[in-house]
Design an enzyme around this catalytic site. Sequence first.
Site, PDB file in Angstrom:
ATOM      1  N   TYR A 118      -4.991 -13.194 -38.068  1.00  0.00           N
ATOM      2  CA  TYR A 118      -5.156 -13.481 -39.492  1.00  0.00           C
ATOM      3  C   TYR A 118      -6.508 -12.972 -39.973  1.00  0.00           C
ATOM      4  O   TYR A 118      -7.460 -12.853 -39.198  1.00  0.00           O
ATOM      5  CB  TYR A 118      -4.986 -14.974 -39.754  1.00  0.00           C
ATOM      6  CG  TYR A 118      -3.528 -15.377 -39.760  1.00  0.00           C
ATOM      7  CD1 TYR A 118      -2.821 -15.517 -40.954  1.00  0.00           C
ATOM      8  CD2 TYR A 118      -2.839 -15.558 -38.570  1.00  0.00           C
ATOM      9  CE1 TYR A 118      -1.475 -15.856 -40.956  1.00  0.00           C
ATOM     10  CE2 TYR A 118      -1.492 -15.895 -38.564  1.00  0.00           C
ATOM     11  CZ  TYR A 118      -0.812 -16.035 -39.762  1.00  0.00           C
ATOM     12  OH  TYR A 118       0.524 -16.347 -39.756  1.00  0.00           O
ATOM     13  N   ASP A 132       1.421 -14.501 -29.116  1.00  0.00           N
ATOM     14  CA  ASP A 132       2.541 -15.427 -29.041  1.00  0.00           C
ATOM     15  C   ASP A 132       3.251 -15.429 -27.689  1.00  0.00           C
ATOM     16  O   ASP A 132       3.763 -16.467 -27.260  1.00  0.00           O
ATOM     17  CB  ASP A 132       3.552 -15.105 -30.146  1.00  0.00           C
ATOM     18  CG  ASP A 132       3.077 -15.584 -31.511  1.00  0.00           C
ATOM     19  OD1 ASP A 132       2.240 -16.506 -31.546  1.00  0.00           O
ATOM     20  OD2 ASP A 132       3.533 -15.037 -32.531  1.00  0.00           O
ATOM     21  N   GLY A 134       1.792 -14.304 -24.589  1.00  0.00           N
ATOM     22  CA  GLY A 134       0.876 -14.659 -23.515  1.00  0.00           C
ATOM     23  C   GLY A 134       0.295 -16.047 -23.622  1.00  0.00           C
ATOM     24  O   GLY A 134      -0.001 -16.691 -22.616  1.00  0.00           O
ATOM     25  N   GLU A 135       0.101 -16.551 -24.851  1.00  0.00           N
ATOM     26  CA  GLU A 135      -0.504 -17.871 -25.035  1.00  0.00           C
ATOM     27  C   GLU A 135       0.536 -18.983 -25.167  1.00  0.00           C
ATOM     28  O   GLU A 135       0.258 -20.128 -24.816  1.00  0.00           O
ATOM     29  CB  GLU A 135      -1.397 -17.867 -26.281  1.00  0.00           C
ATOM     30  CG  GLU A 135      -2.637 -16.998 -26.135  1.00  0.00           C
ATOM     31  CD  GLU A 135      -3.492 -16.965 -27.388  1.00  0.00           C
ATOM     32  OE1 GLU A 135      -4.690 -16.662 -27.271  1.00  0.00           O
ATOM     33  OE2 GLU A 135      -2.963 -17.229 -28.492  1.00  0.00           O
ATOM     34  N   GLY A 139       9.707 -16.640 -24.844  1.00  0.00           N
ATOM     35  CA  GLY A 139      10.978 -17.221 -24.423  1.00  0.00           C
ATOM     36  C   GLY A 139      10.997 -18.732 -24.498  1.00  0.00           C
ATOM     37  O   GLY A 139      12.028 -19.336 -24.808  1.00  0.00           O
ATOM     38  N   TYR A 220       6.732 -18.808 -37.759  1.00  0.00           N
ATOM     39  CA  TYR A 220       7.551 -17.596 -37.879  1.00  0.00           C
ATOM     40  C   TYR A 220       8.731 -17.615 -36.927  1.00  0.00           C
ATOM     41  O   TYR A 220       8.635 -18.117 -35.799  1.00  0.00           O
ATOM     42  CB  TYR A 220       6.707 -16.350 -37.586  1.00  0.00           C
ATOM     43  CG  TYR A 220       6.064 -15.756 -38.807  1.00  0.00           C
ATOM     44  CD1 TYR A 220       6.810 -15.043 -39.743  1.00  0.00           C
ATOM     45  CD2 TYR A 220       4.695 -15.904 -39.039  1.00  0.00           C
ATOM     46  CE1 TYR A 220       6.214 -14.502 -40.864  1.00  0.00           C
ATOM     47  CE2 TYR A 220       4.093 -15.365 -40.154  1.00  0.00           C
ATOM     48  CZ  TYR A 220       4.863 -14.664 -41.072  1.00  0.00           C
ATOM     49  OH  TYR A 220       4.273 -14.133 -42.187  1.00  0.00           O
ATOM     50  N   HIS A 275      -2.376 -10.903 -42.808  1.00  0.00           N
ATOM     51  CA  HIS A 275      -2.313 -10.923 -41.344  1.00  0.00           C
ATOM     52  C   HIS A 275      -1.480  -9.740 -40.855  1.00  0.00           C
ATOM     53  O   HIS A 275      -0.900  -8.985 -41.642  1.00  0.00           O
ATOM     54  CB  HIS A 275      -1.707 -12.241 -40.844  1.00  0.00           C
ATOM     55  CG  HIS A 275      -0.330 -12.519 -41.378  1.00  0.00           C
ATOM     56  ND1 HIS A 275      -0.093 -12.980 -42.655  1.00  0.00           N
ATOM     57  CD2 HIS A 275       0.894 -12.388 -40.809  1.00  0.00           C
ATOM     58  CE1 HIS A 275       1.204 -13.135 -42.843  1.00  0.00           C
ATOM     59  NE2 HIS A 275       1.831 -12.771 -41.733  1.00  0.00           N
ATOM     60  N   HIS A 277       1.378  -8.326 -37.663  1.00  0.00           N
ATOM     61  CA  HIS A 277       2.309  -8.616 -36.573  1.00  0.00           C
ATOM     62  C   HIS A 277       2.423  -7.345 -35.734  1.00  0.00           C
ATOM     63  O   HIS A 277       2.909  -6.317 -36.222  1.00  0.00           O
ATOM     64  CB  HIS A 277       3.698  -8.984 -37.098  1.00  0.00           C
ATOM     65  CG  HIS A 277       3.732 -10.198 -37.968  1.00  0.00           C
ATOM     66  ND1 HIS A 277       3.999 -11.467 -37.489  1.00  0.00           N
ATOM     67  CD2 HIS A 277       3.552 -10.346 -39.304  1.00  0.00           C
ATOM     68  CE1 HIS A 277       3.965 -12.329 -38.477  1.00  0.00           C
ATOM     69  NE2 HIS A 277       3.700 -11.681 -39.601  1.00  0.00           N
ATOM     70  N   ASP A 286      14.106   5.061 -16.771  1.00  0.00           N
ATOM     71  CA  ASP A 286      14.482   5.869 -15.607  1.00  0.00           C
ATOM     72  C   ASP A 286      15.555   6.847 -16.077  1.00  0.00           C
ATOM     73  O   ASP A 286      16.747   6.614 -15.873  1.00  0.00           O
ATOM     74  CB  ASP A 286      15.024   4.995 -14.476  1.00  0.00           C
ATOM     75  CG  ASP A 286      13.934   4.255 -13.728  1.00  0.00           C
ATOM     76  OD1 ASP A 286      12.755   4.507 -14.015  1.00  0.00           O
ATOM     77  OD2 ASP A 286      14.259   3.428 -12.861  1.00  0.00           O
ATOM     78  N   ILE A 428       7.390   6.220 -14.600  1.00  0.00           N
ATOM     79  CA  ILE A 428       6.485   5.879 -15.696  1.00  0.00           C
ATOM     80  C   ILE A 428       7.040   4.744 -16.551  1.00  0.00           C
ATOM     81  O   ILE A 428       8.241   4.461 -16.556  1.00  0.00           O
ATOM     82  CB  ILE A 428       6.181   7.098 -16.600  1.00  0.00           C
ATOM     83  CG1 ILE A 428       7.478   7.661 -17.209  1.00  0.00           C
ATOM     84  CG2 ILE A 428       5.417   8.161 -15.828  1.00  0.00           C
ATOM     85  CD1 ILE A 428       7.245   8.804 -18.179  1.00  0.00           C
ATOM     86  N   HIS A 438       0.888  -7.429 -43.065  1.00  0.00           N
ATOM     87  CA  HIS A 438       1.625  -8.316 -43.970  1.00  0.00           C
ATOM     88  C   HIS A 438       0.743  -8.773 -45.129  1.00  0.00           C
ATOM     89  O   HIS A 438      -0.155  -9.609 -44.957  1.00  0.00           O
ATOM     90  CB  HIS A 438       2.160  -9.526 -43.202  1.00  0.00           C
ATOM     91  CG  HIS A 438       3.205 -10.276 -43.958  1.00  0.00           C
ATOM     92  ND1 HIS A 438       3.987 -11.265 -43.390  1.00  0.00           N
ATOM     93  CD2 HIS A 438       3.624 -10.189 -45.252  1.00  0.00           C
ATOM     94  CE1 HIS A 438       4.812 -11.745 -44.297  1.00  0.00           C
ATOM     95  NE2 HIS A 438       4.599 -11.110 -45.440  1.00  0.00           N
TER      96      HIS A 438
END
Length: 486
Positions: A118, A132, A134-135, A139, A220, A275, A277, A286, A428, A438
Amino acid sequence: MRPMEGITVVVDLDEMRIIGYRDRVVVPVPKAEGTDYRAAKQRPPFAPETKPGVVVQPAGKGFRIDGHVIRWSNWDFHLSYDARAGLVVSLASVYDAEKGARRRVLYRGYVSEVFVPYMDPAEEWYFRTFFDAGEYGFGLWASPLEPMTDCPANAEFMDGYYAAQDGEPVKLPNVFCVFERYSGDAAWRHTELGIPKQMISEVRQEVSLVVRMVGALGNYDYVTDWEFKTSGSIKVGVSLTGILEVKGTPYTHTDQITTDVHGSLLAENTIAVYHDHFVTYYLDLDIDGLNNTFIKSKLKTARVADSSGVPRRSYWTVTREAANMEADAHVEIGSVPAELLVVNPNKKTKMGNHVGYRLIANGVPVASLLSDDDYPQMRASYGKKQVWVTPYNKSEKWAAGLYVDNSRGDDNLAAWSQRNRAIKNVDIVVWHTVGFHHIPYQEDFPLMPMLSSGFELRPSNFFESNPLIRLRSTKQTHLPNCTLIV
């Protein structure tokens, strides 16, 4: 939508005791009127209604789910749930009718990180720079999907499971839905009108398979789709909806604003803060085999020789650059006209072209506008480029690093790539970031309509010719919704 602005509370989480309180500024609390989006709370006047509709498949569903393996038309892939990434697609292969064999396209793909900074530097706001996945866990915050609204009538649903802090399994019902999409569009068509006394017209209906998950992270909701097409393409989409992050303000009209308020005035005493996203995807491609190469096909203007005898003065042509090292594959989309491809340098078509897929960005490419010395930008330093390519490393899964809460920017995608490893003709991984800058508008209040972006992985010399030509038409002769108007 009714924030109490300017208050900071410090809590000792070991003792569960408030140890600090500060009320820095007093501003009016926004009114409750007009903030409730629930259908039962709405009052006239109402907007014009649309007629209900439903998808009917008289011959039944065209896909099969065997455990977590999904088979449909010319596609096979594995679908799984991850507490951090959410929806994970792996082992995606497409059937080549001419070769009579399945050919690998994608080993694994998922949302690696969602960075949402933000733009208000106030004491109560400067730290709102969320990662969102990692912290919080993209899921973990997945929302159960509602039949007939989140997904159409012909959808099938799948559950997800994760381990709670005590080790017990937790079930997330209806975390995925799988359905065939009949968009009403044509997959391809052509009409020949130049033949005397004859018209030739061929059209094929567009039918695709969609896998969907919704992550409801705080205010969100992120709708993530993986759409598989009979053409061999994979379209990946992310759509945003939900409630804006707002702050209280003394202003009730834009004429009163004389300084930078870091957002848009959407209602009385209500500022929606600017902010970003940034949704970063991990794509372990592959293409027809393990070892691949990243190619930039650059479009360049060329001059027509004065001695050519034609009135043209210019044209464009293509120069192809293979990325040898990681530094060659840091791409800011749109900086130069180019197509981005992943090819198998060890396999060619009958015409001699390397088999491959190209990455096509949908929407306006965005990159972080924060300064490099800003702490959140250090943590998300990969956000300055939309595309990175790295050699496969099993420990490099999360764009912002394994432990995002403790990150200082020394364990993320940009940091790994500084090693400048070889990426030509090896296994790779392509990292692609899509998203939005936004700027809120009044139509986003009190709950914003869907805003979408995404990309497409499209076959490029992967097949010998258009695979849809060999797909038999499923055209219906009965038109149940059509009536003759005389």
